[in-house]
Design a protein around this motif. Structure first.
Motif, PDB file in Angstrom:
ATOM      1  N   ARG A 175       9.425  -7.950  62.161  1.00  0.00           N
ATOM      2  CA  ARG A 175       9.377  -9.070  61.236  1.00  0.00           C
ATOM      3  C   ARG A 175       8.724 -10.299  61.874  1.00  0.00           C
ATOM      4  O   ARG A 175       8.773 -10.484  63.079  1.00  0.00           O
ATOM      5  CB  ARG A 175      10.792  -9.430  60.773  1.00  0.00           C
ATOM      6  N   GLU A 178       8.827 -16.141  59.989  1.00  0.00           N
ATOM      7  CA  GLU A 178       9.135 -16.518  58.611  1.00  0.00           C
ATOM      8  C   GLU A 178      10.070 -15.501  57.959  1.00  0.00           C
ATOM      9  O   GLU A 178      11.027 -15.877  57.263  1.00  0.00           O
ATOM     10  CB  GLU A 178       7.836 -16.627  57.802  1.00  0.00           C
ATOM     11  N   GLU A 179       9.837 -14.221  58.173  1.00  0.00           N
ATOM     12  CA  GLU A 179      10.678 -13.181  57.572  1.00  0.00           C
ATOM     13  C   GLU A 179      12.088 -13.187  58.153  1.00  0.00           C
ATOM     14  O   GLU A 179      13.063 -12.878  57.451  1.00  0.00           O
ATOM     15  CB  GLU A 179      10.026 -11.810  57.766  1.00  0.00           C
ATOM     16  N   ASP A 182      13.777 -15.920  56.491  1.00  0.00           N
ATOM     17  CA  ASP A 182      13.978 -15.494  55.099  1.00  0.00           C
ATOM     18  C   ASP A 182      15.338 -14.835  54.892  1.00  0.00           C
ATOM     19  O   ASP A 182      15.935 -14.966  53.824  1.00  0.00           O
ATOM     20  CB  ASP A 182      12.892 -14.485  54.701  1.00  0.00           C
TER      21      ASP A 182
END
Length: 268
Positions: A175, A178-179, A182
Protein backbone atom coordinates in the motif's frame (compact mmCIF):
# COMPACT_ATOMS: atom_id res chain seq x y z
CA UNK A 1 -6.41 -17.66 8.65
CA UNK A 2 -3.65 -16.13 6.54
CA UNK A 3 -1.79 -14.91 9.64
CA UNK A 4 -2.11 -18.29 11.34
CA UNK A 5 -0.74 -19.95 8.19
CA UNK A 6 2.22 -17.56 8.13
CA UNK A 7 2.92 -18.25 11.80
CA UNK A 8 2.74 -22.01 11.24
CA UNK A 9 5.19 -21.79 8.35
CA UNK A 10 7.58 -19.61 10.36
CA UNK A 11 7.43 -22.11 13.23
CA UNK A 12 8.34 -24.98 10.92
CA UNK A 13 5.04 -26.88 10.95
CA UNK A 14 5.21 -29.66 8.35
CA UNK A 15 3.35 -28.84 5.08
CA UNK A 16 1.53 -32.18 5.11
CA UNK A 17 0.14 -31.40 8.55
CA UNK A 18 -1.05 -27.96 7.44
CA UNK A 19 -2.83 -29.48 4.44
CA UNK A 20 -5.06 -31.47 6.80
CA UNK A 21 -6.24 -28.51 8.90
CA UNK A 22 -9.95 -27.88 8.46
CA UNK A 23 -10.87 -25.01 10.79
CA UNK A 24 -9.51 -21.87 12.44
CA UNK A 25 -9.47 -23.71 15.76
CA UNK A 26 -7.32 -26.46 14.19
CA UNK A 27 -4.84 -23.84 13.01
CA UNK A 28 -4.73 -22.21 16.44
CA UNK A 29 -4.02 -25.55 18.12
CA UNK A 30 -1.21 -26.37 15.69
CA UNK A 31 0.42 -22.94 16.17
CA UNK A 32 0.05 -23.11 19.95
CA UNK A 33 1.57 -26.60 20.02
CA UNK A 34 4.45 -25.42 17.81
CA UNK A 35 5.22 -22.54 20.20
CA UNK A 36 4.76 -24.71 23.28
CA UNK A 37 6.58 -23.32 26.30
CA UNK A 38 9.17 -21.45 24.26
CA UNK A 39 9.89 -17.90 25.37
CA UNK A 40 9.43 -15.86 22.19
CA UNK A 41 8.60 -12.26 21.36
CA UNK A 42 5.23 -12.10 19.58
CA UNK A 43 4.71 -8.88 17.62
CA UNK A 44 1.12 -8.02 16.73
CA UNK A 45 1.33 -5.02 14.40
CA UNK A 46 -1.53 -2.61 13.56
CA UNK A 47 -4.17 -4.31 15.72
CA UNK A 48 -7.78 -3.17 15.31
CA UNK A 49 -9.53 -5.75 17.48
CA UNK A 50 -8.94 -6.52 21.16
CA UNK A 51 -10.36 -10.02 20.59
CA UNK A 52 -7.82 -10.74 17.82
CA UNK A 53 -4.93 -9.44 19.92
CA UNK A 54 -5.88 -11.59 22.89
CA UNK A 55 -6.35 -14.71 20.77
CA UNK A 56 -2.94 -14.39 19.12
CA UNK A 57 -1.22 -13.48 22.39
CA UNK A 58 -2.79 -16.57 23.94
CA UNK A 59 -1.00 -18.83 21.46
CA UNK A 60 2.26 -18.32 23.37
CA UNK A 61 1.63 -18.74 27.11
CA UNK A 62 5.32 -18.23 27.96
CA UNK A 63 5.85 -15.42 25.43
CA UNK A 64 6.06 -11.66 25.67
CA UNK A 65 3.66 -9.81 23.36
CA UNK A 66 4.25 -6.41 21.76
CA UNK A 67 1.11 -4.83 20.27
CA UNK A 68 0.96 -1.76 18.04
CA UNK A 69 -2.34 -0.06 17.26
CA UNK A 70 -3.65 3.21 15.88
CA UNK A 71 -6.65 3.09 18.22
CA UNK A 72 -6.48 4.51 21.73
CA UNK A 73 -9.48 2.40 22.73
CA UNK A 74 -7.72 -0.83 21.74
CA UNK A 75 -4.63 0.15 23.74
CA UNK A 76 -6.74 1.08 26.74
CA UNK A 77 -8.88 -2.09 26.59
CA UNK A 78 -5.87 -4.36 26.21
CA UNK A 79 -4.07 -2.59 29.06
CA UNK A 80 -1.06 -4.87 28.78
CA UNK A 81 -0.01 -4.74 32.44
CA UNK A 82 -0.24 -0.96 32.19
CA UNK A 83 2.64 -0.80 29.71
CA UNK A 84 1.26 1.59 27.11
CA UNK A 85 3.71 3.80 25.21
CA UNK A 86 2.61 6.50 22.81
CA UNK A 87 5.06 6.63 19.92
CA UNK A 88 6.06 10.21 19.13
CA UNK A 89 7.60 11.59 15.97
CA UNK A 90 11.38 11.34 15.66
CA UNK A 91 13.49 14.39 16.34
CA UNK A 92 15.74 15.70 13.59
CA UNK A 93 18.84 13.73 14.65
CA UNK A 94 16.97 10.43 15.00
CA UNK A 95 15.08 10.99 11.74
CA UNK A 96 18.32 11.70 9.91
CA UNK A 97 19.87 8.57 11.42
CA UNK A 98 16.94 6.51 10.10
CA UNK A 99 17.24 7.98 6.60
CA UNK A 100 20.99 7.39 6.64
CA UNK A 101 20.47 3.76 7.65
CA UNK A 102 18.04 3.18 4.73
CA UNK A 103 19.53 5.41 2.01
CA UNK A 104 23.16 6.25 2.91
CA UNK A 105 24.20 7.31 -0.61
CA UNK A 106 21.34 9.82 -0.91
CA UNK A 107 22.01 11.35 2.50
CA UNK A 108 25.73 11.58 1.77
CA UNK A 109 25.01 13.31 -1.55
CA UNK A 110 22.67 15.90 -0.05
CA UNK A 111 22.73 15.99 3.78
CA UNK A 112 20.90 19.33 3.87
CA UNK A 113 18.16 17.98 1.61
CA UNK A 114 17.83 14.92 3.82
CA UNK A 115 17.59 17.09 6.91
CA UNK A 116 14.90 19.22 5.29
CA UNK A 117 12.99 16.08 4.34
CA UNK A 118 12.92 14.96 7.99
CA UNK A 119 11.40 18.34 8.82
CA UNK A 120 8.95 18.19 5.92
CA UNK A 121 7.38 14.93 7.18
CA UNK A 122 7.80 16.14 10.77
CA UNK A 123 9.68 13.01 11.83
CA UNK A 124 6.79 10.61 11.11
CA UNK A 125 8.52 7.19 11.17
CA UNK A 126 6.36 5.53 8.51
CA UNK A 127 6.80 8.46 6.13
CA UNK A 128 10.57 8.44 6.70
CA UNK A 129 10.77 4.72 5.92
CA UNK A 130 8.86 5.26 2.67
CA UNK A 131 11.00 8.28 1.77
CA UNK A 132 14.12 6.28 2.60
CA UNK A 133 13.12 3.35 0.38
CA UNK A 134 12.47 5.71 -2.53
CA UNK A 135 15.81 7.48 -2.04
CA UNK A 136 17.61 4.15 -1.73
CA UNK A 137 16.19 3.01 -5.06
CA UNK A 138 17.03 6.29 -6.82
CA UNK A 139 20.56 6.55 -5.39
CA UNK A 140 21.77 3.04 -6.13
CA UNK A 141 24.21 4.14 -8.85
CA UNK A 142 25.20 7.31 -6.91
CA UNK A 143 24.28 9.56 -9.86
CA UNK A 144 24.11 13.06 -8.30
CA UNK A 145 21.58 14.32 -10.86
CA UNK A 146 19.23 11.39 -10.24
CA UNK A 147 19.53 11.89 -6.47
CA UNK A 148 18.78 15.60 -6.86
CA UNK A 149 15.69 14.78 -8.93
CA UNK A 150 14.55 12.31 -6.24
CA UNK A 151 14.72 14.98 -3.55
CA UNK A 152 12.85 17.40 -5.85
CA UNK A 153 10.10 14.83 -6.38
CA UNK A 154 9.75 14.27 -2.63
CA UNK A 155 9.20 17.96 -1.99
CA UNK A 156 5.72 17.57 -3.51
CA UNK A 157 3.13 16.38 -0.98
CA UNK A 158 1.19 14.41 -3.60
CA UNK A 159 4.29 12.44 -4.56
CA UNK A 160 5.06 11.58 -0.93
CA UNK A 161 1.54 10.23 -0.48
CA UNK A 162 2.08 7.92 -3.48
CA UNK A 163 5.14 6.23 -1.93
CA UNK A 164 4.63 2.50 -1.30
CA UNK A 165 5.39 0.61 1.89
CA UNK A 166 7.25 -2.19 0.08
CA UNK A 167 8.89 -2.63 -3.27
CA UNK A 168 6.99 -5.13 -5.41
CA UNK A 169 9.82 -7.67 -5.32
CA UNK A 170 9.68 -7.78 -1.53
CA UNK A 171 6.07 -9.01 -1.51
CA UNK A 172 3.69 -8.42 1.37
CA UNK A 173 2.03 -5.09 2.01
CA UNK A 174 2.31 -2.84 -1.05
CA UNK A 175 0.00 0.00 0.00
CA UNK A 176 0.95 3.63 -0.50
CA UNK A 177 1.18 6.09 2.36
CA UNK A 178 -2.16 7.50 1.21
CA UNK A 179 -3.77 4.04 1.23
CA UNK A 180 -2.43 3.34 4.73
CA UNK A 181 -4.01 6.56 6.05
CA UNK A 182 -7.17 5.65 4.09
CA UNK A 183 -7.68 2.72 6.46
CA UNK A 184 -8.01 5.07 9.44
CA UNK A 185 -10.11 7.53 7.44
CA UNK A 186 -12.51 4.81 6.33
CA UNK A 187 -12.77 3.44 9.88
CA UNK A 188 -14.10 6.71 11.26
CA UNK A 189 -17.60 6.18 12.69
CA UNK A 190 -19.42 8.68 10.46
CA UNK A 191 -19.32 10.75 7.30
CA UNK A 192 -19.51 13.79 9.58
CA UNK A 193 -16.15 12.83 11.12
CA UNK A 194 -14.61 12.37 7.67
CA UNK A 195 -15.93 15.75 6.55
CA UNK A 196 -14.59 17.31 9.74
CA UNK A 197 -11.08 15.99 9.08
CA UNK A 198 -11.07 17.45 5.59
CA UNK A 199 -12.30 20.84 6.82
CA UNK A 200 -9.83 21.02 9.71
CA UNK A 201 -6.98 20.63 7.23
CA UNK A 202 -7.39 24.30 6.30
CA UNK A 203 -5.68 25.23 9.57
CA UNK A 204 -1.88 25.41 9.61
CA UNK A 205 -0.50 22.01 10.65
CA UNK A 206 1.57 21.06 13.67
CA UNK A 207 3.16 22.81 15.56
CA UNK A 208 0.34 25.36 15.05
CA UNK A 209 -2.82 24.83 17.10
CA UNK A 210 -6.55 25.39 16.72
CA UNK A 211 -9.12 25.62 19.48
CA UNK A 212 -12.49 23.93 19.82
CA UNK A 213 -14.08 27.34 19.19
CA UNK A 214 -12.13 27.76 15.94
CA UNK A 215 -13.12 24.25 14.84
CA UNK A 216 -16.78 25.02 15.58
CA UNK A 217 -17.01 28.55 14.21
CA UNK A 218 -14.92 28.11 11.07
CA UNK A 219 -15.30 24.42 10.19
CA UNK A 220 -18.70 23.60 11.73
CA UNK A 221 -16.95 20.86 13.69
CA UNK A 222 -18.28 20.13 17.15
CA UNK A 223 -16.09 18.86 19.99
CA UNK A 224 -17.58 15.34 19.76
CA UNK A 225 -16.14 15.00 16.23
CA UNK A 226 -12.74 16.22 17.43
CA UNK A 227 -12.79 13.48 20.05
CA UNK A 228 -13.52 10.85 17.38
CA UNK A 229 -10.64 12.10 15.23
CA UNK A 230 -8.33 12.12 18.24
CA UNK A 231 -9.29 8.56 19.20
CA UNK A 232 -8.37 7.46 15.66
CA UNK A 233 -5.03 9.30 15.86
CA UNK A 234 -5.88 11.70 13.01
CA UNK A 235 -5.72 14.84 15.17
CA UNK A 236 -3.79 15.34 18.40
CA UNK A 237 -4.86 16.99 21.64
CA UNK A 238 -2.14 19.54 22.35
CA UNK A 239 -3.20 20.41 25.88
CA UNK A 240 -5.54 23.00 27.30
CA UNK A 241 -8.34 21.96 24.96
CA UNK A 242 -6.38 22.89 21.81
CA UNK A 243 -5.74 20.50 18.94
CA UNK A 244 -3.28 20.10 16.09
CA UNK A 245 -2.93 17.99 12.95
CA UNK A 246 0.30 16.38 11.74
CA UNK A 247 1.46 17.80 8.41
CA UNK A 248 1.30 14.43 6.63
CA UNK A 249 -2.29 13.91 7.79
CA UNK A 250 -3.16 17.48 6.78
CA UNK A 251 -1.72 16.92 3.30
CA UNK A 252 -3.83 13.78 2.99
CA UNK A 253 -6.99 15.46 4.32
CA UNK A 254 -6.71 18.49 2.01
CA UNK A 255 -7.13 16.13 -0.96
CA UNK A 256 -10.56 15.22 0.42
CA UNK A 257 -11.75 18.84 0.52
CA UNK A 258 -13.37 20.29 -2.64
CA UNK A 259 -11.63 23.42 -3.82
CA UNK A 260 -14.75 25.60 -3.46
CA UNK A 261 -15.14 24.46 0.16
CA UNK A 262 -11.47 25.12 0.88
CA UNK A 263 -11.74 28.65 -0.52
CA UNK A 264 -14.86 29.37 1.53
CA UNK A 265 -13.29 28.06 4.72
CA UNK A 266 -10.11 30.02 4.16
CA UNK A 267 -12.16 33.20 3.75
CA UNK A 268 -13.88 32.48 7.07
Amino acid sequence: LEQLRRWAEALGVAPERMRNLASIEDWKKVVKDAIGERRLLLVLDDVWSVKDAREFAGLGPACVTLVTTRLRKVAADLWLQGRITEVDELDEASGLDLLTHIAPHAVAADPDGARRMVGTVQGLPLALVLVGKFLKRESGDKDPDRIAEAFTTLRTAGERLKLRLHDEEEGGDERTLEEIIDVSFGALPSDAARTALARLAIFRPKPHLFSKAMARDICDTEASLLYQLNDMGLVEHAGGGDYTMHRVIAEYARKKLPRSDAEALNRK
